[in-house]
Motif scaffolding. Structure first.
Motif, PDB file in Angstrom:
ATOM      1  N   LYS A   1       0.703  -1.082   0.181  1.00  0.00           N
ATOM      2  CA  LYS A   1      -0.056   0.138   0.082  1.00  0.00           C
ATOM      3  C   LYS A   1       0.871   1.399   0.056  1.00  0.00           C
ATOM      4  O   LYS A   1       1.582   1.339   0.774  1.00  0.00           O
ATOM      5  N   GLY A   2       0.460   2.076  -1.057  1.00  0.00           N
ATOM      6  CA  GLY A   2       1.158   3.450  -0.623  1.00  0.00           C
ATOM      7  C   GLY A   2       2.417   3.365  -1.709  1.00  0.00           C
ATOM      8  O   GLY A   2       3.098   4.463  -2.140  1.00  0.00           O
ATOM      9  N   ASP A   3       2.744   2.342  -2.210  1.00  0.00           N
ATOM     10  CA  ASP A   3       3.954   2.109  -3.222  1.00  0.00           C
ATOM     11  C   ASP A   3       3.576   1.732  -4.705  1.00  0.00           C
ATOM     12  O   ASP A   3       2.923   0.486  -4.744  1.00  0.00           O
ATOM     13  N   LEU A   4       4.127   2.333  -5.478  1.00  0.00           N
ATOM     14  CA  LEU A   4       3.934   2.049  -6.844  1.00  0.00           C
ATOM     15  C   LEU A   4       4.867   1.305  -7.767  1.00  0.00           C
ATOM     16  O   LEU A   4       4.721   1.300  -9.008  1.00  0.00           O
ATOM     17  N   HIS A   5       5.932   0.966  -7.198  1.00  0.00           N
ATOM     18  CA  HIS A   5       7.151   0.464  -7.889  1.00  0.00           C
ATOM     19  C   HIS A   5       6.949  -0.909  -8.179  1.00  0.00           C
ATOM     20  O   HIS A   5       6.485  -1.654  -7.244  1.00  0.00           O
ATOM     21  N   ASP A   6       6.929  -1.456  -9.297  1.00  0.00           N
ATOM     22  CA  ASP A   6       6.637  -2.683  -9.782  1.00  0.00           C
ATOM     23  C   ASP A   6       7.491  -3.471 -10.383  1.00  0.00           C
ATOM     24  O   ASP A   6       7.425  -4.955 -10.765  1.00  0.00           O
ATOM     25  N   ILE A   7       8.632  -2.805 -10.822  1.00  0.00           N
ATOM     26  CA  ILE A   7       9.791  -3.724 -11.721  1.00  0.00           C
ATOM     27  C   ILE A   7      10.189  -4.793 -10.943  1.00  0.00           C
ATOM     28  O   ILE A   7      10.172  -5.826 -11.585  1.00  0.00           O
ATOM     29  N   GLY A   8      10.659  -4.405  -9.546  1.00  0.00           N
ATOM     30  CA  GLY A   8      11.372  -5.685  -9.043  1.00  0.00           C
ATOM     31  C   GLY A   8      10.143  -6.505  -8.629  1.00  0.00           C
ATOM     32  O   GLY A   8      10.546  -8.070  -8.773  1.00  0.00           O
TER      33      GLY A   8
ATOM     34  N   ASP B   1      -8.504 -17.064   0.284  1.00  0.00           N
ATOM     35  CA  ASP B   1      -9.356 -17.548  -0.739  1.00  0.00           C
ATOM     36  C   ASP B   1      -8.690 -18.444  -1.771  1.00  0.00           C
ATOM     37  O   ASP B   1      -9.253 -19.376  -2.190  1.00  0.00           O
ATOM     38  N   GLN B   2      -7.504 -18.302  -2.096  1.00  0.00           N
ATOM     39  CA  GLN B   2      -6.915 -18.677  -2.980  1.00  0.00           C
ATOM     40  C   GLN B   2      -5.983 -20.072  -2.864  1.00  0.00           C
ATOM     41  O   GLN B   2      -4.909 -20.568  -3.479  1.00  0.00           O
ATOM     42  N   ASN B   3      -5.928 -20.182  -1.256  1.00  0.00           N
ATOM     43  CA  ASN B   3      -5.147 -21.379  -1.012  1.00  0.00           C
ATOM     44  C   ASN B   3      -3.570 -20.943  -1.135  1.00  0.00           C
ATOM     45  O   ASN B   3      -2.658 -21.859  -1.692  1.00  0.00           O
ATOM     46  N   CYS B   4      -3.086 -20.052  -0.885  1.00  0.00           N
ATOM     47  CA  CYS B   4      -1.587 -19.548  -1.239  1.00  0.00           C
ATOM     48  C   CYS B   4      -0.974 -19.917  -0.030  1.00  0.00           C
ATOM     49  O   CYS B   4      -1.340 -19.782   1.170  1.00  0.00           O
ATOM     50  N   GLN B   5       0.331 -20.815  -0.281  1.00  0.00           N
ATOM     51  CA  GLN B   5       1.294 -20.850   0.771  1.00  0.00           C
ATOM     52  C   GLN B   5       2.184 -19.690   1.273  1.00  0.00           C
ATOM     53  O   GLN B   5       2.711 -19.972   2.262  1.00  0.00           O
ATOM     54  N   ILE B   6       2.411 -18.848   0.264  1.00  0.00           N
ATOM     55  CA  ILE B   6       3.332 -17.887   0.773  1.00  0.00           C
ATOM     56  C   ILE B   6       2.663 -16.603   0.073  1.00  0.00           C
ATOM     57  O   ILE B   6       1.983 -16.365  -1.025  1.00  0.00           O
ATOM     58  N   ILE B   7       2.831 -15.436   1.078  1.00  0.00           N
ATOM     59  CA  ILE B   7       2.574 -14.237   0.639  1.00  0.00           C
ATOM     60  C   ILE B   7       3.896 -13.155   0.388  1.00  0.00           C
ATOM     61  O   ILE B   7       4.712 -13.396   1.315  1.00  0.00           O
ATOM     62  N   CYS B   8       3.914 -12.814  -0.657  1.00  0.00           N
ATOM     63  CA  CYS B   8       5.186 -11.829  -0.899  1.00  0.00           C
ATOM     64  C   CYS B   8       4.930 -10.476  -1.142  1.00  0.00           C
ATOM     65  O   CYS B   8       4.132 -10.061  -1.919  1.00  0.00           O
ATOM     66  N   CYS B   9       5.620  -9.769  -0.243  1.00  0.00           N
ATOM     67  CA  CYS B   9       5.372  -8.289  -0.395  1.00  0.00           C
ATOM     68  C   CYS B   9       6.673  -7.601  -0.713  1.00  0.00           C
ATOM     69  O   CYS B   9       7.901  -7.753  -0.277  1.00  0.00           O
ATOM     70  N   SER B  10       6.469  -6.751  -1.595  1.00  0.00           N
ATOM     71  CA  SER B  10       7.771  -5.765  -2.294  1.00  0.00           C
ATOM     72  C   SER B  10       7.272  -4.328  -1.936  1.00  0.00           C
ATOM     73  O   SER B  10       6.274  -3.915  -1.888  1.00  0.00           O
ATOM     74  N   ALA B  11       8.363  -3.708  -1.445  1.00  0.00           N
ATOM     75  CA  ALA B  11       8.478  -2.370  -0.981  1.00  0.00           C
ATOM     76  C   ALA B  11       9.777  -1.556  -1.667  1.00  0.00           C
ATOM     77  O   ALA B  11      10.961  -2.299  -1.329  1.00  0.00           O
ATOM     78  N   LEU B  12       9.241  -0.483  -2.307  1.00  0.00           N
ATOM     79  CA  LEU B  12      10.913   0.301  -2.561  1.00  0.00           C
ATOM     80  C   LEU B  12      10.893   1.706  -1.810  1.00  0.00           C
ATOM     81  O   LEU B  12      11.966   2.285  -2.078  1.00  0.00           O
ATOM     82  N   LEU B  13       9.986   1.952  -1.122  1.00  0.00           N
ATOM     83  CA  LEU B  13      10.066   3.179  -0.250  1.00  0.00           C
ATOM     84  C   LEU B  13      10.214   2.911   1.087  1.00  0.00           C
ATOM     85  O   LEU B  13       9.589   2.217   1.876  1.00  0.00           O
TER      86      LEU B  13
END
Ligand code: B1M
Length: 213
Positions: A97-104, A137-149
Motif C-alpha cells: 500500500k502506498g507504493d507504486l514501484h513494480d519492476i522488482g 481464498d486462493q490457498n496460497c502457501q506464501i504471501i510476498c511483499c515488495s516495497a521500494l520506499l
C-alpha cells in the motif's frame, strides 16, 4: 559483451523499441536469458537509479526507462520460465500500500513462475487485508511483499499482523523484499524471510512450498 552494453545504454535513454530488438538479437545469438537480464537490462536500470538519486534524471526519464525494461524483460519471460514444471505451490505477490514501484515485483513474479510456482499478482498499492484475503481464498502457501520506499516498509508489518488476526499465520509464510528492506527488518517485524533479489526469492519460495507439500 557489447550487445549487453547496447541494451543497457538504450534502456538508459528510454529507447524501448531498440531495447526490445536488441534483447531479441541477444536471444538469437544464444546469450542466456539470465545474463541478458542482469548484464543488460538491470545494469541499465542501476545507472538510471543512481542518476535519479543524484537528480541528474527525473521521473519522466525513469518512466521511459522502466517501460524499456518491461518491454525487454517481456521477451525473456518465457525463457526464464523454461524448464518450469507443474505448479509446485501457490504464491500471492504485490507491492505494498502506498507504493507504486513494480519492476522488482514483476521480476520476482517472473522468476517464481520460471521455477514452477503459480503466482497471483495483486499489482501495486496492495493493502494488508487484500494479501491475507487472497491467501485464504486462493490457498496460497506464501504471501510476498515488495516495497521500494522506506515510508511504505511498515505496511509489511501490518501484513504480518493481519495474517495473525485472520488466524493463518502458522499456515502461510510471509516473504519480503525490495531495495530498502533488510534481514534485520524482517526479523523485527516477524516475517519469515527476506531475500535480496528475485532469483533467491524464487529459490526460497520453492523450498517453502516443498517443505509444506
Ligand atoms: Co522511485 N524511488 N519514486 N520511481 N525509483 C526509488 C525507489 C528511490 C530509491 C530513488 C532515489 O531517490 N534514489 C526513492 C526511494 C527513497 C526512499 O524511500 N528511501 C524513490 C522515490 C522517492 C520515488 C517517488 C516518491 C518520487 C517522487 O514522486 N518524488 C515516487 C513514489 C511513487 C510511489 O510509489 N508512490 C517514485 C516514482 C518512481 C517511478 C514511477 C518514476 C518509477 C517506478 C516505475 C515502476 O516501478 N513501474 C521509479 C523508479 C523506477 C525508481 C528507481 C530508479 C528504480 C527502482 C527499480 O525498479 N529498480 C529507484 C532507485 C533505485 O532503486 N536505485 C527509485 C530495479 C528493480 C529490479 O529493483 O525493485 O529493488 P528492485 O527489485 C529487486 C530487489 O529489491 C528484489 O528483487 C528485484 C530484482 O532482483 N525484490 C524482491 C524486489 N521486491 C521483492 C520482493 C520480494 C523479494 C525480493 O518478496 C519476496
Amino acid at each position: 559483451m557489447s550487445i549487453l552494453n547496447d541494451i543497457s545504454e538504450n534502456l538508459q535513454r528510454g529507447k524501448a523499441k531498440i531495447v526490445k530488438e536488441l534483447v531479441q538479437q541477444a536471444i538469437d545469438e544464444g546469450i542466456p536469458a539470465q545474463e541478458i537480464l542482469e548484464q543488460g537490462l538491470l545494469a541499465g536500470m542501476d545507472v538510471v537509479g543512481e542518476k535519479f538519486k543524484k537528480n541528474e534524471v527525473f521521473v519522466p526519464e525513469v518512466l521511459v526507462a522502466a517501460r524499456a525494461m518491461n518491454m525487454g524483460s517481456g521477451l525473456l519471460k518465457p525463457l526464464l520460465a523454461e524448464g518450469g514444471v507443474e505448479a509446485i505451490g501457490k504464491v500471492c505477490i504485490g507491492t505494498v500500500k502506498g507504493d507504486l514501484h513494480d519492476i522488482g515485483k514483476n521480476l520476482v513474479k517472473m522468476m517464481m513462475e520460471g521455477k514452477g510456482l503459480e503466482v497471483v499478482d495483486l499489482g501495486t498499492d496492495v493493502d494488508p487485508e487484500t494479501y491475507v484475503k487472497t491467501a485464504i481464498d486462493q490457498n496460497c502457501q506464501i504471501i510476498c511483499c515488495s516495497a521500494l520506499l522506506t515510508t511504505t516498509m511498515p505496511v509489511m508489518e501490518a501484513v504480518v499482523k493481519e495474517a495473525e488476526k485472520a488466524g493463518i499465520r502458522d499456515k502461510v509464510k510471509i516473504m519480503i523484499g525490495g531495495a530498502p528492506v533488510t534481514e534485520a527488518f524482517c526479523r523485527q517485524i516477524g516475517a519469515d524471510k527476506y531475500t535480496p533479489d528475485a532469483a533467491s526469492a524464487a529459490d526460497t519460495a520453492v523450498a517453502f512450498c516443498r517443505a509444506t507439500a
